[in-house]
Design a protein around this motif. Structure first.
Motif, PDB file in Angstrom:
ATOM      1  N   GLU A   1      -6.684   5.570  -5.333  1.00  0.00           N
ATOM      2  CA  GLU A   1      -6.902   4.321  -4.597  1.00  0.00           C
ATOM      3  C   GLU A   1      -8.387   3.955  -4.584  1.00  0.00           C
ATOM      4  O   GLU A   1      -8.754   2.783  -4.773  1.00  0.00           O
ATOM      5  N   LYS A   2      -9.243   4.970  -4.417  1.00  0.00           N
ATOM      6  CA  LYS A   2     -10.679   4.707  -4.446  1.00  0.00           C
ATOM      7  C   LYS A   2     -11.104   4.178  -5.814  1.00  0.00           C
ATOM      8  O   LYS A   2     -11.913   3.256  -5.930  1.00  0.00           O
ATOM      9  N   ARG A   3     -10.554   4.816  -6.873  1.00  0.00           N
ATOM     10  CA  ARG A   3     -10.909   4.359  -8.230  1.00  0.00           C
ATOM     11  C   ARG A   3     -10.458   2.919  -8.448  1.00  0.00           C
ATOM     12  O   ARG A   3     -11.164   2.104  -9.071  1.00  0.00           O
ATOM     13  N   LEU A   4      -9.251   2.602  -7.995  1.00  0.00           N
ATOM     14  CA  LEU A   4      -8.765   1.232  -8.162  1.00  0.00           C
ATOM     15  C   LEU A   4      -9.660   0.241  -7.430  1.00  0.00           C
ATOM     16  O   LEU A   4      -9.955  -0.856  -7.930  1.00  0.00           O
ATOM     17  N   VAL A   5     -10.072   0.629  -6.247  1.00  0.00           N
ATOM     18  CA  VAL A   5     -10.962  -0.263  -5.484  1.00  0.00           C
ATOM     19  C   VAL A   5     -12.273  -0.471  -6.243  1.00  0.00           C
ATOM     20  O   VAL A   5     -12.773  -1.602  -6.362  1.00  0.00           O
TER      21      VAL A   5
ATOM     22  N   ALA B   1      -1.535  17.626  -1.643  1.00  0.00           N
ATOM     23  CA  ALA B   1      -2.214  17.418  -2.942  1.00  0.00           C
ATOM     24  C   ALA B   1      -1.954  16.011  -3.469  1.00  0.00           C
ATOM     25  O   ALA B   1      -2.853  15.325  -3.974  1.00  0.00           O
ATOM     26  N   LYS B   2      -0.686  15.571  -3.356  1.00  0.00           N
ATOM     27  CA  LYS B   2      -0.355  14.221  -3.841  1.00  0.00           C
ATOM     28  C   LYS B   2      -1.078  13.159  -3.011  1.00  0.00           C
ATOM     29  O   LYS B   2      -1.550  12.145  -3.552  1.00  0.00           O
ATOM     30  N   LEU B   3      -1.165  13.389  -1.707  1.00  0.00           N
ATOM     31  CA  LEU B   3      -1.883  12.434  -0.871  1.00  0.00           C
ATOM     32  C   LEU B   3      -3.353  12.365  -1.264  1.00  0.00           C
ATOM     33  O   LEU B   3      -3.954  11.279  -1.304  1.00  0.00           O
ATOM     34  N   ALA B   4      -3.933  13.557  -1.583  1.00  0.00           N
ATOM     35  CA  ALA B   4      -5.337  13.574  -2.013  1.00  0.00           C
ATOM     36  C   ALA B   4      -5.512  12.816  -3.328  1.00  0.00           C
ATOM     37  O   ALA B   4      -6.453  12.028  -3.501  1.00  0.00           O
ATOM     38  N   GLU B   5      -4.591  13.076  -4.307  1.00  0.00           N
ATOM     39  CA  GLU B   5      -4.662  12.354  -5.583  1.00  0.00           C
ATOM     40  C   GLU B   5      -4.521  10.857  -5.370  1.00  0.00           C
ATOM     41  O   GLU B   5      -5.213  10.049  -5.998  1.00  0.00           O
ATOM     42  N   MET B   6      -3.584  10.505  -4.511  1.00  0.00           N
ATOM     43  CA  MET B   6      -3.364   9.071  -4.257  1.00  0.00           C
ATOM     44  C   MET B   6      -4.610   8.440  -3.634  1.00  0.00           C
ATOM     45  O   MET B   6      -4.985   7.304  -3.984  1.00  0.00           O
ATOM     46  N   SER B   7      -5.274   9.174  -2.731  1.00  0.00           N
ATOM     47  CA  SER B   7      -6.486   8.619  -2.122  1.00  0.00           C
ATOM     48  C   SER B   7      -7.590   8.445  -3.157  1.00  0.00           C
ATOM     49  O   SER B   7      -8.288   7.423  -3.178  1.00  0.00           O
TER      50      SER B   7
END
Length: 522
Positions: free
Chosen positions: A90-94, A81-87
């Motif tokens: 990361e997409k939002r930051l990009v 779940a944390k990996l999914a949130e982080m991804s």
């Protein structure tokens, strides 16, 4: 024989010893067998305990493995779940970085455009500055030419113009102020008349003027002798118990009760009626009946006050306050019953409050209690308005109600609009035609005084007191007085009436100035 006996004894002893030895051997063998059994049981118990411990240990290991497996699975889920949130983050930051880059590029373009515009604006500003200087020079030359032609400077012309505008503005302001004041007064009087008229029309009350005597009918003239009693003892007992005078004369089938206190007259009247109905008339019975009637009259006054409170839609009155209010049933003012006057004022005040969008219940409550001080004014010193305010405050009434009671005769300043309405409703109820008695002589003198005050004013041609002395109409000579002076005359005459006359309610002063032009067509 001796030898055989000894032998027998020895054999018996040996047999006994052998028996003892055998017994001891058997006993020790049984103890040994018991020990062996106990040791065997203990060994089996230890083995059982070891097996149970091994089983418990195996179960604990299995449970620990299950817990470890479950924890591992949950941890893996949380990590996923944390990996999914982080991804996602990361997409939002990009995306944000891309949008920021686009905005920066757009801002750079705008900055370059603004720089170009600033450069162009600077050039335009220089041109405008040059034109402004030329305009100022031309304006100066034009002004100097105008000053030479007009023969005065610009400052002098400005002062002259301001003076003319100020004088004109003063005249206009005076006219506007007068017109506004007249329109406001006409509108206010029109609305007030409509509200007051509708209030009085919606509250129609008939009063029977109270007097100082009451007439009690009797069945026959023989009853007069029984009322008087032997050597007048019965009539003296009645007068002593009630505090009133009993008049028994030649009036057929009637006894007159005389007294200034309506409550005592009522007690005497009811007592006399009960005595005649009972037939037993003697001093002891008279005292009993009078005491019972006093109690019944107290209950009647309380019930009458409760009835009026219910009619007005009010509640939450302290019982002692209701008791004091009920005492107004047998109190009068210029022949007007105080309790019914309070009820009528409450109705009028409530209607006016409703028309003006104010608190109807507060207005009715204040008007109902405004004269409550008259119930104790003959027992305590002070104005009845202040006595009533003290009573209301004592029995838990609100500050606004207390103020409405105290302010209805202008002895204190009103703190809310409802207090003003209470004073107005009280004056309307007291001053309306037929509400109160007034001696004819004093009434005529008041009208004459009112007209004489009007005639004493300069420029008055005629004056008429109308509407039972509640309005004075003054006709002035048109050639001797202007409209402004007529307006001032009405105010002066109103102040003069307030200072020199005593009257119920209010008196309207109307000054009439008219121009008449007559011509005949032939």
């Amino acid at each position: 024989m001796t030898t055989s006996f000894v032998t027998l004894v020895l054999v018996g002893i040996v047999a006994a010893l052998l028996g003892i030895g055998i017994y001891e051997a058997v006993r020790r063998m049984s103890q040994a067998n018991r020990r062996v059994k106990e040791e065997e049981q203990a060994r089996q118990a230890v083995q059982n305990a070891q097996r149970e411990a091994e089983n418990i240990l195996k179960e604990a290991k299995l449970e620990a493995k299950d817990l470890i497996f479950q924890s591992k699975a949950e941890l893996e889920k949380e990590q996923k779940a944390k990996l999914a949130e982080m991804s996602v983050s990361e997409k939002r930051l990009v995306q944000r970085e891309e949008s920021i880059d686009k905005r920066i590029s757009a801002l750079d373009k705008r900055d370059s455009e603004f720089q170009k515009r600033d450069h162009e604006c600077a050039k335009r500003e220089e041109k405008l500055t040059a034109k402004e200087a030329a305009c100022i020079q031309a304006e100066r030359e034009h002004r100097e030419a105008l000053e030479r032609v007009a023969g005065m400077t610009a400052e002098e012309a400005k002062k002259h113009l301001l003076q003319e505008m100020e004088s004109q503005a003063r005249l206009d302001a005076a006219g506007i102020a007068k017109r506004t004041l007249e329109e406001a007064r006409e509108n206010a009087e029109r609305e007030a008349r409509e509200i007051i008229t509708s209030s009085i029309q919606r509250v129609v009350r008939d009063y029977v003027s109270e007097s100082t005597i009451s007439v009690v009918p009797i069945p026959n003239d023989a009853m007069k002798g029984r009322i008087i009693g032997r050597e007048g003892r019965n009539i003296r007992a009645i007068e002593a118990a009630t505090g009133i005078d009993l008049i028994i004369d030649e009036t057929p089938e009637a006894v007159i009760i005389s007294g200034f206190d309506p409550l005592r007259r009522e007690i005497a009247k009811v007592s006399l009626e009960r005595l005649m109905h009972d037939g037993r008339i003697h001093p002891t019975r008279i005292e009993e009946i009078v005491d019972k009637v006093k109690v019944d009259i107290d209950k009647l006054m309380y019930e009458e006050a409760e009835k009026i409170i219910f009619e007005l839609g009010l509640s939450d009155f302290h019982p002692e306050l209701i008791k004091v209010l009920g005492r107004l049933k047998y109190r009068t003012s210029y022949g007007q019953n105080n309790l019914y006057h309070a009820r009528e004022a409450a109705y009028i005040c409530g209607i006016m409050a409703s028309e003006l969008g104010l608190d109807v219940k507060l207005a009715r409550r204040g008007a109902l209690l405004h004269d409550i001080g008259k119930a104790v004014s003959h027992e305590e010193e002070g104005p009845h308005a202040m006595l009533g305010a003290d009573i209301a405050k004592k029995w838990g009434e609100s500050e606004k109600i207390v103020n409405a009671i105290a302010a209805h005769h202008e002895q204190v300043e009103p703190i809310c609009p409802e207090s003003v309405l209470v004073a107005a409703a009280e004056a309307l109820s007291a001053a309306r035609p037929g509400a109160r008695r007034e001696a004819l002589e004093s009434y005529v003198k008041r009208l004459e005084k009112l007209e004489s005050l009007a005639h004493a004013q300069k420029g008055v041609q005629k004056a008429y007191a109308i509407q039972a002395g509640r309005e004075i109409r003054v006709i002035v000579r048109q050639e001797d007085m202007s409209d402004t002076e007529s307006f001032q005359l009405s105010r002066d005459l109103a102040k003069k009436i307030e200072q020199e006359l005593t009257y119920p309610g209010q008196i309207k002063v109307t000054v009439i100035r008219e121009s008449r032009y007559i011509e005949y067509a032939k």
